[in-house]
Design a protein around this motif. Sequence first.
Motif, PDB file in Angstrom:
ATOM      1  N   THR A  46     -37.674  37.004 -42.420  1.00 42.83           N
ATOM      2  CA  THR A  46     -38.911  37.283 -41.675  1.00 42.83           C
ATOM      3  C   THR A  46     -39.946  36.168 -41.733  1.00 42.83           C
ATOM      4  N   TYR A  89     -42.669  46.164 -41.374  1.00 42.75           N
ATOM      5  CA  TYR A  89     -41.341  46.341 -40.757  1.00 42.75           C
ATOM      6  C   TYR A  89     -40.392  47.279 -41.506  1.00 42.75           C
ATOM      7  N   LYS A 133     -37.633  26.531 -61.365  1.00 41.42           N
ATOM      8  CA  LYS A 133     -37.239  27.294 -60.181  1.00 41.42           C
ATOM      9  C   LYS A 133     -35.734  27.221 -59.922  1.00 41.42           C
ATOM     10  N   VAL A 165     -29.593  30.267 -44.216  1.00 45.02           N
ATOM     11  CA  VAL A 165     -28.388  29.525 -43.823  1.00 45.02           C
ATOM     12  C   VAL A 165     -27.896  28.714 -45.020  1.00 45.02           C
TER      13      VAL A 165
HETATM   14  P1  NAD Z   1     -41.839  34.287 -49.299  1.00 46.34           P
HETATM   15  O1  NAD Z   1     -40.581  35.023 -49.228  1.00 46.34           O
HETATM   16  O2  NAD Z   1     -42.655  34.425 -50.521  1.00 46.34           O
HETATM   17  O3  NAD Z   1     -42.738  34.661 -48.029  1.00 46.34           O
HETATM   18  C1  NAD Z   1     -44.034  34.121 -47.912  1.00 46.34           C
HETATM   19  C2  NAD Z   1     -45.088  35.211 -47.685  1.00 46.34           C
HETATM   20  O4  NAD Z   1     -44.986  35.711 -46.354  1.00 46.34           O
HETATM   21  C3  NAD Z   1     -44.923  36.420 -48.603  1.00 46.34           C
HETATM   22  O5  NAD Z   1     -46.187  36.798 -49.061  1.00 46.34           O
HETATM   23  C4  NAD Z   1     -44.362  37.507 -47.684  1.00 46.34           C
HETATM   24  O6  NAD Z   1     -44.735  38.787 -48.088  1.00 46.34           O
HETATM   25  C5  NAD Z   1     -44.960  37.133 -46.357  1.00 46.34           C
HETATM   26  N1  NAD Z   1     -44.190  37.530 -45.177  1.00 46.34           N
HETATM   27  C6  NAD Z   1     -42.859  37.418 -45.001  1.00 46.34           C
HETATM   28  N2  NAD Z   1     -42.531  37.727 -43.738  1.00 46.34           N
HETATM   29  C7  NAD Z   1     -43.668  38.067 -43.104  1.00 46.34           C
HETATM   30  C8  NAD Z   1     -43.980  38.474 -41.774  1.00 46.34           C
HETATM   31  N3  NAD Z   1     -43.039  38.535 -40.833  1.00 46.34           N
HETATM   32  N4  NAD Z   1     -45.267  38.758 -41.471  1.00 46.34           N
HETATM   33  C9  NAD Z   1     -46.228  38.637 -42.423  1.00 46.34           C
HETATM   34  N5  NAD Z   1     -46.011  38.235 -43.682  1.00 46.34           N
HETATM   35  C10 NAD Z   1     -44.735  37.956 -44.020  1.00 46.34           C
HETATM   36  O7  NAD Z   1     -41.620  32.717 -49.109  1.00 46.34           O
HETATM   37  P2  NAD Z   1     -40.712  31.847 -48.124  1.00 46.34           P
HETATM   38  O8  NAD Z   1     -41.515  30.654 -47.824  1.00 46.34           O
HETATM   39  O9  NAD Z   1     -40.153  32.653 -47.017  1.00 46.34           O
HETATM   40  O10 NAD Z   1     -39.480  31.442 -49.054  1.00 46.34           O
HETATM   41  C11 NAD Z   1     -39.639  30.666 -50.212  1.00 46.34           C
HETATM   42  C12 NAD Z   1     -38.449  30.878 -51.128  1.00 46.34           C
HETATM   43  O11 NAD Z   1     -37.268  30.494 -50.451  1.00 46.34           O
HETATM   44  C13 NAD Z   1     -38.500  30.070 -52.400  1.00 46.34           C
HETATM   45  O12 NAD Z   1     -38.241  30.901 -53.497  1.00 46.34           O
HETATM   46  C14 NAD Z   1     -37.394  29.046 -52.243  1.00 46.34           C
HETATM   47  O13 NAD Z   1     -36.801  28.683 -53.451  1.00 46.34           O
HETATM   48  C15 NAD Z   1     -36.440  29.779 -51.350  1.00 46.34           C
HETATM   49  N6  NAD Z   1     -35.556  28.902 -50.572  1.00 46.34           N
HETATM   50  C16 NAD Z   1     -34.213  29.100 -50.656  1.00 46.34           C
HETATM   51  C17 NAD Z   1     -33.343  28.306 -49.933  1.00 46.34           C
HETATM   52  C18 NAD Z   1     -31.866  28.560 -49.986  1.00 46.34           C
HETATM   53  O14 NAD Z   1     -31.089  27.752 -49.480  1.00 46.34           O
HETATM   54  N7  NAD Z   1     -31.435  29.654 -50.556  1.00 46.34           N
HETATM   55  C19 NAD Z   1     -33.849  27.298 -49.105  1.00 46.34           C
HETATM   56  C20 NAD Z   1     -35.224  27.123 -49.025  1.00 46.34           C
HETATM   57  C21 NAD Z   1     -36.066  27.945 -49.766  1.00 46.34           C
END
Ligand code: NAD
Length: 351
Positions: A131, A51, A153, A141
Amino acid sequence: NVKTKFSDYNIVIENGILANAGELIVEMMKEKALSIGKIFIVTDSTVDKIYGEKVKENLEETGFDVFKYVINPGEDAKNILTLAGIYTEMVELGISRSDMIVALGGGVVGDLAGFAAATYLRGIEYIQIPTTLLAQVDSSVGGKTAIDLPQGKNLVGSFYSSSLVLIDSEVLSTLNNRNLTNGMAEVIKYSLIKDRDLFDKLTEINSREELMSSIDEIIYRSCSIKKEIVQRDEFDHGDRMLLNFGHTLGHAIEAHYKFKKYLHGEAVAIGMSRITECAYKNKMIDEKVLIEVRSIMKHYGLPISDEVENKELLTYIAKDKKNFGSGLKLIIVDEIGNGKIIEANTDFFVE
Ligand code: NAD
Ligand code: ZN
């Protein structure tokens, strides 16, 4: 098709919205009387390949000066070195206070780019294009940003809201099943603590295709629940605890396995099943609640058990930053759709 804008929170959910990102940013700028020249996109290499150029071109066509910074995919990149790389690049490009960061990716990119935006020049605008399903229903959010330290973490971070969240469910088509299911764990959590109707809807979905045909509404309901809870408790002192259902044990399980065995949502699924078992054993809920909780997890292919015993997890529970202070507060679901905060001691987990 759901097309929603939470006016007070600037979350726009619309299928195919990626193609209109530039236009929506311009609209947001007008509303907030901002003038932005440069856009600094932060994304990971996996998302970039699919993307990255599309978004960059769209923003350039809208008239912005666009730069892209690509990090490695995965949690390991959510660290202080990657952050330093982002700061350095922004300084070199002359990114100023009137410029903006766009986080294009999952929760890792969102947390990292959000923290960079919160701290660079004491804070610049940022918007999120989440994404992954997890990022769309959870991390984008609520205004939390963070990076990890070697000791744990999310140990460094800030509360910093993005001015706009653009949610395009079409991007989920390229997400693998495991990451999709990972996000579903949080959706199931919302249904269990707040929304019986959503829970019933989730039980009726039997394939990825069926899920995708209702996903916009599911995302909308999830964001609404999180938004409503967070707005009542922006800085995480009271009600926001409800969102922690399954997380006390879930975090402990993740830590016990050094974050290698389970994705976050998978560990939380075990946590939700286990805390519900404990509530049942402590005679706080009916058995039918436990049966329903377990069966929704299984329905989505989420784990409900693991060989590690609760008593082995107590040391991790004591270390969890959310449990600091006196008295352990836990969330149980006493009826589907009704989460409840209880005070307990460690006996609650071990008979
Ligand atoms: P991530 O960002 O690592 O994404 C997971 C995998 O999916 C990655 O390998 C990425 O490259 C891939 N990916 C992303 N979008 C894609 C798409 N559209 N198509 C194909 N592949 C795609 O992990 P996650 O699960 O999205 O997020 C986890 C993180 O979020 C943790 O670090 C956690 O601490 C954080 N988090 C934050 C909050 C907050 O309130 N700020 C809440 C929950 C989680
Ligand atoms: Zn979670």
